[in-house]
Motif scaffolding. Structure first.
Motif, PDB file in Angstrom:
ATOM      1  N   THR A 161      -0.992  -2.341   3.689  1.00  0.00           N
ATOM      2  CA  THR A 161      -1.905  -1.511   4.345  1.00  0.00           C
ATOM      3  C   THR A 161      -1.170  -0.765   5.735  1.00  0.00           C
ATOM      4  O   THR A 161      -1.471   0.276   5.784  1.00  0.00           O
ATOM      5  N   PHE A 162      -0.521  -1.387   6.233  1.00  0.00           N
ATOM      6  CA  PHE A 162       0.442  -1.004   7.461  1.00  0.00           C
ATOM      7  C   PHE A 162       1.223  -0.085   7.033  1.00  0.00           C
ATOM      8  O   PHE A 162       1.428   1.141   7.836  1.00  0.00           O
ATOM      9  N   PHE A 186      -5.203  -2.411   9.818  1.00  0.00           N
ATOM     10  CA  PHE A 186      -3.903  -2.229   9.668  1.00  0.00           C
ATOM     11  C   PHE A 186      -3.530  -0.761   9.251  1.00  0.00           C
ATOM     12  O   PHE A 186      -2.486  -0.293   9.306  1.00  0.00           O
ATOM     13  N   ILE A 204      -0.763 -10.818  10.040  1.00  0.00           N
ATOM     14  CA  ILE A 204      -1.464 -10.194   8.988  1.00  0.00           C
ATOM     15  C   ILE A 204      -2.511 -11.097   8.431  1.00  0.00           C
ATOM     16  O   ILE A 204      -3.535 -10.851   8.163  1.00  0.00           O
ATOM     17  N   CYS A 247       4.852  -6.137   3.667  1.00  0.00           N
ATOM     18  CA  CYS A 247       3.769  -6.812   3.098  1.00  0.00           C
ATOM     19  C   CYS A 247       4.288  -7.675   1.788  1.00  0.00           C
ATOM     20  O   CYS A 247       3.410  -8.473   1.685  1.00  0.00           O
TER      21      CYS A 247
END
Length: 157
Positions: A117-118, A40, A24, A104
């Motif tokens: 985001t992912f 992402f 990331i 994250c």
């Protein structure tokens, strides 16, 4: 998939949060924060769609209140450990998904501006695949910024 079925017969299907976070950060360094967020989020959406297909839930219209249980089984402690999905509910027309222990947020200092985001994308893709509806998703709360959860809100389009 068990370790013996894996393409990695010695290490299995999972890698560390530390390595994923390095990917990331490296992509953010290369593409910038906004460019990486697009990448992402889209990668997460593809993962969410594929996950729902693997579970045989595509188009199943699982009640929103039961969605957290299905998602948590797949990506929580007993699944891939991307995040614990703790609650799913509707608020008006919007679908709200609450998560904890997201990849994250791992290792991030309090007050960090990092977004999930992912994870957002994975939940978003799963929601769309299950419901057959299109949504606009956003993260509205973060444990890094004092929220009780990493909260995602999906508004129907």
């Amino acid at each position: 998939m068990t370790t013996t079925d894996s393409l990695r017969p010695h290490l299995g299907d999972f890698s560390s949060v530390i390595c994923f976070k390095a990917v990331i950060v490296g992509v953010e360094d290369t593409l910038g924060e906004d460019g990486a967020a697009v990448v992402f989020t889209r990668a997460g959406k593809v993962r969410g769609h594929n996950l729902v297909a693997e579970l045989g839930l595509t188009g199943s219209n699982v009640p929103i209140e039961e969605l957290a249980g299905f998602l948590n089984a797949a990506i929580g402690q007993d699944g891939t450990r991307l995040a614990a999905v703790t609650r799913s509910y509707t608020q008006g027309e919007n679908v709200i998904i609450e998560t904890q222990d997201t990849v994250c947020s791992a290792g991030e200092p309090a007050g960090s501006s990092r977004k999930c985001t992912f994870t957002l994308g994975a939940v978003w893709g799963a929601l769309e695949a299950i419901t057959g509806r299109t949504y606009l998703g956003e993260q509205t709360e973060s444990v890094l910024r004092g929220g009780s959860s990493d909260t995602f809100v999906f508004s129907p389009l």
